[in-house]
Write an enzyme that holds these catalytic residues in place. Structure first.
Site, PDB file in Angstrom:
ATOM      1  N   SER A   1      35.981  23.466  -1.480  1.00  0.00           N
ATOM      2  CA  SER A   1      34.558  23.991  -1.445  1.00  0.00           C
ATOM      3  C   SER A   1      34.250  25.325  -0.810  1.00  0.00           C
ATOM      4  O   SER A   1      35.359  25.850  -0.273  1.00  0.00           O
ATOM      5  CB  SER A   1      34.132  22.745  -0.579  1.00  0.00           C
ATOM      6  OG  SER A   1      34.624  21.616  -1.026  1.00  0.00           O
TER       7      SER A   1
HETATM    8  N1  SAH Z   1      38.488  18.912   0.648  1.00  0.00           N
HETATM    9  C1  SAH Z   1      39.181  19.457  -0.508  1.00  0.00           C
HETATM   10  C2  SAH Z   1      38.729  19.421  -1.807  1.00  0.00           C
HETATM   11  C3  SAH Z   1      37.926  18.446  -2.291  1.00  0.00           C
HETATM   12  S1  SAH Z   1      37.705  17.930  -4.267  1.00  0.00           S
HETATM   13  C4  SAH Z   1      39.558  20.751   0.043  1.00  0.00           C
HETATM   14  O1  SAH Z   1      39.439  21.504   1.113  1.00  0.00           O
HETATM   15  O2  SAH Z   1      40.071  21.697  -1.052  1.00  0.00           O
HETATM   16  C5  SAH Z   1      37.402  16.680  -4.106  1.00  0.00           C
HETATM   17  C6  SAH Z   1      38.554  15.867  -4.194  1.00  0.00           C
HETATM   18  O3  SAH Z   1      38.334  14.438  -4.059  1.00  0.00           O
HETATM   19  C7  SAH Z   1      39.588  15.863  -5.354  1.00  0.00           C
HETATM   20  O4  SAH Z   1      40.616  16.341  -5.018  1.00  0.00           O
HETATM   21  C8  SAH Z   1      39.581  14.673  -6.004  1.00  0.00           C
HETATM   22  O5  SAH Z   1      40.604  14.064  -6.619  1.00  0.00           O
HETATM   23  C9  SAH Z   1      39.247  13.796  -4.640  1.00  0.00           C
HETATM   24  N2  SAH Z   1      38.655  12.249  -5.039  1.00  0.00           N
HETATM   25  C10 SAH Z   1      37.961  11.852  -6.022  1.00  0.00           C
HETATM   26  N3  SAH Z   1      37.505  10.637  -5.856  1.00  0.00           N
HETATM   27  C11 SAH Z   1      38.128  10.157  -4.836  1.00  0.00           C
HETATM   28  C12 SAH Z   1      38.051   8.766  -4.207  1.00  0.00           C
HETATM   29  N4  SAH Z   1      37.312   7.757  -4.657  1.00  0.00           N
HETATM   30  N5  SAH Z   1      38.797   8.658  -3.093  1.00  0.00           N
HETATM   31  C13 SAH Z   1      39.571   9.818  -2.374  1.00  0.00           C
HETATM   32  N6  SAH Z   1      39.556  11.052  -3.042  1.00  0.00           N
HETATM   33  C14 SAH Z   1      38.703  11.130  -4.111  1.00  0.00           C
END
Ligand code: SAH
Length: 330
Positions: free
Chosen positions: A64
């Protein structure tokens, strides 16, 4: 060394808001490029922007916008020695930055549902030798009971609801910060939810754009559609009209966050209850017996239908709606 690039990133973050030294310093300590399976030039990696870090079939993980993460950390009240849960930890960059904010006496638990992204996070963290981060490969809906209670929960994926497990695993006085996926209008306002001894209080923070959650944090539309199909055949004509003098965005946003009961089908937005449903038409057409929707409308009317940005939502510990008020009033 990427140190001077990281200093450049921190300068951009500090231009975006007034952040604690501890938060800014944490961004100096973590290299961002190692969390990505794609190559970017360092001026891209250290610009204050989203970067795609990994891909798995049709699924993506993105790191993000750093200044938005700094804002989430700041609003979540992250301090030394805290225990933090991150939902949607992806390849782990934000979790590692937060690990530096909470320091060696604190702990960050990151939950990621995608196995490939999870594996990358584990690999990078062991290379960097950061000791106070744990990654879990699970649906974030369940939280992670083992290390509860948490002082804060930072959500970095757009979720369609707040999980009751997070509330249970949050200490009194703790906060949850994250984007809510108002899927019926494709908007993702971020909110901060604070747990008090007998309620949950939420305020709008900022408009965002995140990856939509899958699994149990992304199926509320489907769940509500099923509830709708059970009840809708019982009624053929609306019995009442509930007037809502606010724009569709304001209204749909407020009713979503207050009730978690909305769904969308063939261009129509519905609000579902056990003994009735409503259909949005610049106001609600009510079919059957509706109590929650009337309660929300009545509470909001008392504020003069002020915008969502000025509202404070109150819930019980199971995230059932209790009321709204202007957030600058007590
Ligand atoms: N915080 C991370 C990136 C977030 S992107 C960073 O610093 O890089 C959002 C992430 O949420 C993705 O990797 C996606 O696979 C995950 N995601 C989506 N649905 C989810 C769920 N139900 N439980 C856990 N993770 C999930």
């Amino acid at each position: 060394m990427t140190r001077s690039w990281r200093e450049w990133l921190v300068r951009q973050i500090s231009l975006a808001g007034d952040f604690d030294e501890r938060i800014l310093n944490a961004f100096l300590k973590v290299p961002r490029e190692v969390f990505s399976e794609f190559h970017y030039d360092l001026d891209v990696v250290y610009s204050d922007n989203v970067i795609v870090t990994a891909k798995d079939g049709d699924s993506y993980s993105t790191s993000s916008q750093p200044s938005l993460m700094a804002l989430f950390m700041s609003v979540a009240g992250l301090k030394e020695s805290m225990k933090v849960l991150e939902i949607g930890s992806g390849t782990g960059y934000n979790a590692c930055v937060m690990a530096h904010v909470v320091g060696e006496n604190g702990l960050v638990v990151g939950i990621e549902s995608n196995q490939k992204f999870f594996k990358k996070s584990v690999e990078v963290v062991s290379k960097l030798g950061i000791q106070n981060v744990i990654f879990v490969n699970e649906d974030g809906f369940y939280g992670f009971e083992k290390f509860a209670p948490y002082d804060a929960i930072v959500v970095t994926v757009a979720v369609d609801r707040i999980s009751r497990h997070w509330i249970e695993q949050l200490r009194i006085g703790g906060r949850i910060v994250g984007p809510i996926d108002v899927y019926t209008i494709d908007r993702q306002p971020a909110f901060v939810f604070e747990k008090t001894s007998d309620s949950i209080v939420a305020k709008h923070l900022v408009e965002t754009k995140f990856i939509k959650a899958g699994g149990l944090l992304g199926n509320l539309n489907e769940t509500n559609l099923k509830r709708l199909s059970k009840i809708e055949k019982t009624f053929s004509a609306p019995v009442e009209f509930l007037s809502v003098p606010a724009s569709s965005y304001e209204a749909v946003g407020v009713f979503h966050v207050a009730s978690w009961s909305l769904c969308e089908r063939s261009g129509w937005i519905y609000f579902v209850e056990d003994e009735g449903f409503a259909r949005w038409k610049s106001g609600w057409e009510l079919f059957g017996r509706m109590e929650l929707i009337k309660n929300i409308a009545g509470e909001w009317a008392k504020t003069g239908f002020i915008p969502i940005t000025l509202l404070k939502f109150r819930y019980d510990h199971r995230m059932n709606f209790r009321g709204v008020e202007r957030w600058d009033e007590t």
